[in-house]
Design a protein around this motif. Structure first.
Motif, mmCIF file in Angstrom:
data_model
loop_
_atom_site.group_PDB
_atom_site.id
_atom_site.type_symbol
_atom_site.label_atom_id
_atom_site.label_comp_id
_atom_site.label_asym_id
_atom_site.label_seq_id
_atom_site.Cartn_x
_atom_site.Cartn_y
_atom_site.Cartn_z
ATOM 1 N N VAL A 79 0.830 -1.198 0.000
ATOM 2 C CA VAL A 79 0.000 0.000 0.000
ATOM 3 C C VAL A 79 0.868 1.252 0.000
ATOM 4 O O VAL A 79 0.613 2.211 -0.740
ATOM 5 C CB VAL A 79 -0.944 -0.009 1.219
ATOM 6 N N LYS A 80 1.929 1.236 0.786
ATOM 7 C CA LYS A 80 2.818 2.396 0.873
ATOM 8 C C LYS A 80 3.432 2.740 -0.472
ATOM 9 O O LYS A 80 3.676 3.911 -0.783
ATOM 10 C CB LYS A 80 3.914 2.132 1.915
ATOM 11 N N ALA A 81 3.656 1.732 -1.294
ATOM 12 C CA ALA A 81 4.269 1.951 -2.610
ATOM 13 C C ALA A 81 3.373 2.741 -3.550
ATOM 14 O O ALA A 81 3.830 3.242 -4.578
ATOM 15 C CB ALA A 81 4.637 0.611 -3.241
ATOM 16 N N THR A 82 2.073 2.863 -3.224
ATOM 17 C CA THR A 82 1.146 3.596 -4.096
ATOM 18 C C THR A 82 1.037 5.069 -3.722
ATOM 19 O O THR A 82 0.230 5.792 -4.294
ATOM 20 C CB THR A 82 -0.264 2.966 -4.058
ATOM 21 N N ARG A 83 1.829 5.520 -2.752
ATOM 22 C CA ARG A 83 1.748 6.911 -2.279
ATOM 23 C C ARG A 83 1.892 7.891 -3.438
ATOM 24 O O ARG A 83 2.686 7.712 -4.357
ATOM 25 C CB ARG A 83 2.858 7.156 -1.252
ATOM 26 N N LEU A 122 -7.511 9.467 -8.516
ATOM 27 C CA LEU A 122 -6.768 9.960 -7.360
ATOM 28 C C LEU A 122 -6.541 8.875 -6.314
ATOM 29 O O LEU A 122 -5.433 8.715 -5.820
ATOM 30 C CB LEU A 122 -7.512 11.129 -6.710
ATOM 31 N N PHE A 123 -7.602 8.150 -5.984
ATOM 32 C CA PHE A 123 -7.435 7.115 -4.965
ATOM 33 C C PHE A 123 -8.392 5.962 -5.195
ATOM 34 O O PHE A 123 -9.373 6.079 -5.937
ATOM 35 C CB PHE A 123 -7.573 7.676 -3.549
ATOM 36 N N PHE A 124 -8.070 4.851 -4.540
ATOM 37 C CA PHE A 124 -8.764 3.588 -4.760
ATOM 38 C C PHE A 124 -8.952 2.879 -3.423
ATOM 39 O O PHE A 124 -8.099 2.972 -2.535
ATOM 40 C CB PHE A 124 -7.932 2.702 -5.702
ATOM 41 N N LEU A 125 -10.084 2.200 -3.268
ATOM 42 C CA LEU A 125 -10.346 1.338 -2.118
ATOM 43 C C LEU A 125 -10.864 0.000 -2.631
ATOM 44 O O LEU A 125 -11.565 -0.050 -3.649
ATOM 45 C CB LEU A 125 -11.371 1.954 -1.166
ATOM 46 N N ASP A 126 -10.523 -1.058 -1.929
ATOM 47 C CA ASP A 126 -10.947 -2.390 -2.368
ATOM 48 C C ASP A 126 -11.766 -3.092 -1.293
ATOM 49 O O ASP A 126 -11.686 -2.760 -0.111
ATOM 50 C CB ASP A 126 -9.724 -3.246 -2.709
ATOM 51 N N TYR A 127 -12.544 -4.055 -1.737
ATOM 52 C CA TYR A 127 -13.302 -4.940 -0.847
ATOM 53 C C TYR A 127 -13.001 -6.371 -1.260
ATOM 54 O O TYR A 127 -13.222 -6.753 -2.424
ATOM 55 C CB TYR A 127 -14.796 -4.653 -0.956
ATOM 56 N N PHE A 128 -12.463 -7.145 -0.342
ATOM 57 C CA PHE A 128 -12.048 -8.524 -0.589
ATOM 58 C C PHE A 128 -12.794 -9.423 0.385
ATOM 59 O O PHE A 128 -12.623 -9.322 1.602
ATOM 60 C CB PHE A 128 -10.525 -8.625 -0.398
ATOM 61 N N ALA A 129 -13.660 -10.282 -0.140
ATOM 62 C CA ALA A 129 -14.460 -11.181 0.689
ATOM 63 C C ALA A 129 -14.117 -12.624 0.341
ATOM 64 O O ALA A 129 -13.990 -12.980 -0.835
ATOM 65 C CB ALA A 129 -15.946 -10.933 0.468
ATOM 66 N N ALA A 185 -1.877 3.211 -12.643
ATOM 67 C CA ALA A 185 -2.879 4.253 -12.879
ATOM 68 C C ALA A 185 -2.510 5.580 -12.230
ATOM 69 O O ALA A 185 -3.172 6.596 -12.471
ATOM 70 C CB ALA A 185 -4.242 3.795 -12.356
ATOM 71 N N GLY A 186 -1.477 5.586 -11.383
ATOM 72 C CA GLY A 186 -1.066 6.811 -10.705
ATOM 73 C C GLY A 186 -1.974 7.219 -9.568
ATOM 74 O O GLY A 186 -2.003 8.388 -9.181
ATOM 75 N N CYS A 187 -2.732 6.262 -9.006
ATOM 76 C CA CYS A 187 -3.626 6.593 -7.893
ATOM 77 C C CYS A 187 -3.160 5.887 -6.623
ATOM 78 O O CYS A 187 -2.424 4.894 -6.677
ATOM 79 C CB CYS A 187 -5.073 6.234 -8.215
ATOM 80 N N ALA A 188 -3.579 6.408 -5.492
ATOM 81 C CA ALA A 188 -3.181 5.859 -4.200
ATOM 82 C C ALA A 188 -4.201 4.846 -3.702
ATOM 83 O O ALA A 188 -5.404 5.060 -3.826
ATOM 84 C CB ALA A 188 -3.020 6.984 -3.180
ATOM 85 N N LEU A 189 -3.704 3.757 -3.144
ATOM 86 C CA LEU A 189 -4.562 2.787 -2.456
ATOM 87 C C LEU A 189 -4.668 3.254 -1.007
ATOM 88 O O LEU A 189 -3.724 3.112 -0.228
ATOM 89 C CB LEU A 189 -3.945 1.386 -2.539
ATOM 90 N N VAL A 220 -11.992 7.101 -7.074
ATOM 91 C CA VAL A 220 -12.427 8.494 -7.174
ATOM 92 C C VAL A 220 -11.365 9.269 -7.942
ATOM 93 O O VAL A 220 -10.161 9.117 -7.691
ATOM 94 C CB VAL A 220 -12.654 9.123 -5.785
ATOM 95 N N GLY A 221 -11.832 10.082 -8.890
ATOM 96 C CA GLY A 221 -10.931 10.907 -9.679
ATOM 97 C C GLY A 221 -11.417 12.335 -9.724
ATOM 98 O O GLY A 221 -12.497 12.660 -9.211
ATOM 99 N N ALA A 222 -10.626 13.197 -10.338
ATOM 100 C CA ALA A 222 -10.980 14.612 -10.430
ATOM 101 C C ALA A 222 -10.600 15.157 -11.798
ATOM 102 O O ALA A 222 -9.646 14.702 -12.436
ATOM 103 C CB ALA A 222 -10.281 15.417 -9.336
ATOM 104 N N VAL A 223 -11.360 16.140 -12.225
ATOM 105 C CA VAL A 223 -11.070 16.872 -13.456
ATOM 106 C C VAL A 223 -11.450 18.323 -13.201
ATOM 107 O O VAL A 223 -12.435 18.607 -12.508
ATOM 108 C CB VAL A 223 -11.857 16.281 -14.660
ATOM 109 N N GLU A 224 -10.655 19.240 -13.713
ATOM 110 C CA GLU A 224 -11.003 20.644 -13.554
ATOM 111 C C GLU A 224 -12.318 20.925 -14.283
ATOM 112 O O GLU A 224 -12.589 20.383 -15.350
ATOM 113 C CB GLU A 224 -9.894 21.544 -14.108
#
Length: 357
Positions: A35-39, A109-116, A139-143, A167-171
């Motif tokens: 996870v730290k590697a995605t900073r 910008l960032f990503f979250l996962d769900y693992f069941a 993708a250049g986003c943080a986990l 979640v991402g962003a655009v001007e």
């Protein structure tokens, strides 16, 4: 009033119910460096809190619009389970959401996962999350967070499922699609294979073929069938963001997922135009011919089920088409002119040529 416990029965614990808290803690320890590697700017990518934090200002945005997407990997996970290959489906998980963000002009910008899963194996879980982390880096986003759920009785033994949230962003003003018109050129970006759609049909075709997942793949003999089918979904984020920032005239992007060309391209078209595609210009990977021939799948069904070799479509002004091709190829993408936008009364896709001509 509750009945008293039968003193002859041993006391129960969560572990007796099939949930191993220690295994969950072991998994967290294993994945922390991944996870730290995605900073990235805006996120420190530390896990362990009750929620992930992202700083839009630190990411450099002035007046952003936020865009969110979520997806899964579908029954491709069943092939991963049956083949015992778990290091790629995490990449698929990220790809399916971040590709849906970039088509709207947004930077993930960032990503979250769900693992069941039915029974948590920390080593296998770390393989899966390792793939998720790799996808985030691509993708250049943080986990920035996730959830691991051990659910005996819902999932059997080693079965598992994945879901992802990005979640991402655009001007403001940069949202796509905008300005699609007749005369625009359609440029296709090559896929890496089947990606993550149509795998219920893929599994049915494999069953018909009689091949085991550890057998050589008929369409790629240097790989096992399982490994070949699990080739991860291509992540188009960085090349497309580069193109959006350097090439004008990009009016729309379409991620070719479930529904193929037939259903995904119309999603970005205004009511007054249609797309005309030349199937002879589509570079079809051998896996699709094998699927079509082994399963007896008609071309029309292939076109509405699979990406057939094109994972992303761009609609670009004709005078910017060569610039876009150059920008994409400079970032390692195989890109081709595959059609054009035409005037029409409905948002159809009109095909010429054949896939396997």
């Amino acid at each position: 009033m509750s009945e008293p416990r039968d003193a002859s029965l041993p006391p129960l614990s969560y572990a007796d119910a099939g949930v191993n808290i220690d295994a969950g803690n072991a998994l967290v320890t294993l994945i922390k460096p991944l996870v730290k590697a995605t900073r990235r700017s805006g996120a420190d990518s530390e896990i362990g809190g009750f929620g992930g934090v992202f700083d839009l200002k630190a990411a450099g945005y002035a007046d952003p619009v936020l865009i969110a997407a979520n997806d899964g990997v579908g029954t491709k996970v069943k092939i991963a389970i049956d083949a015992g290959i778990h290091d790629t489906v995490g990449i698929d998980l990220v790809a399916m959401s971040v590709n849906d963000l970039v088509v709207q002009g947004a930077e993930p910008l960032f990503f979250l996962d769900y693992f069941a899963t039915g029974k948590l194996d920390p080593a296998r879980g770390a393989e899966i999350v390792g793939g998720i982390a790799k996808g985030c880096i691509d993708a250049g986003c943080a986990l920035i967070g996730g959830e691991t759920a051990e659910m005996p009785g819902v999932y059997h033994d080693d079965d598992y499922d994945l879901a992802g949230f990005a979640v991402g962003a655009v001007e403001r003003g940069g949202l796509l699609p905008q300005g699609v018109k007749a005369g625009d050129v359609l440029i296709g970006l090559a896929s890496s294979g089947v990606h993550s759609n149509g795998f219920s049909l893929v599994r049915k075709i494999v069953e018909r073929s009689g091949l085991a997942y550890d057998a050589p793949a008929p369409f790629s003999p240097d790989m096992s069938l399982g490994r070949a089918l699990l080739t991860p979904t291509r992540i188009y984020v960085k090349p497309l963001l580069h193109a959006l920032r350097t090439v004008g005239g990009i009016h729309a992007l379409a991620h070719i997922t479930g529904g193929g060309f037939v259903e995904n391209i119309p999603r970005v078209l205004p009511a007054s135009v249609a797309a005309r595609m030349d199937l002879a210009a589509v570079p079809v990977p051998p896996v699709f011919r094998w699927l079509a021939e082994t399963g007896g799948v008609a071309e029309a069904e292939m076109l509405r089920t699979f990406n057939c070799g094109i994972g992303m479509i761009a609609a670009v002004a004709r005078d910017k088409a060569e610039d876009l091709l150059e920008a994409l190829r400079s970032r390692g993408e195989m890109a081709y002119v595959v059609g054009e936008i035409i005037e029409a009364a409905s948002r159809d896709v009109v095909f010429s040529g054949t896939l396997f001509g």
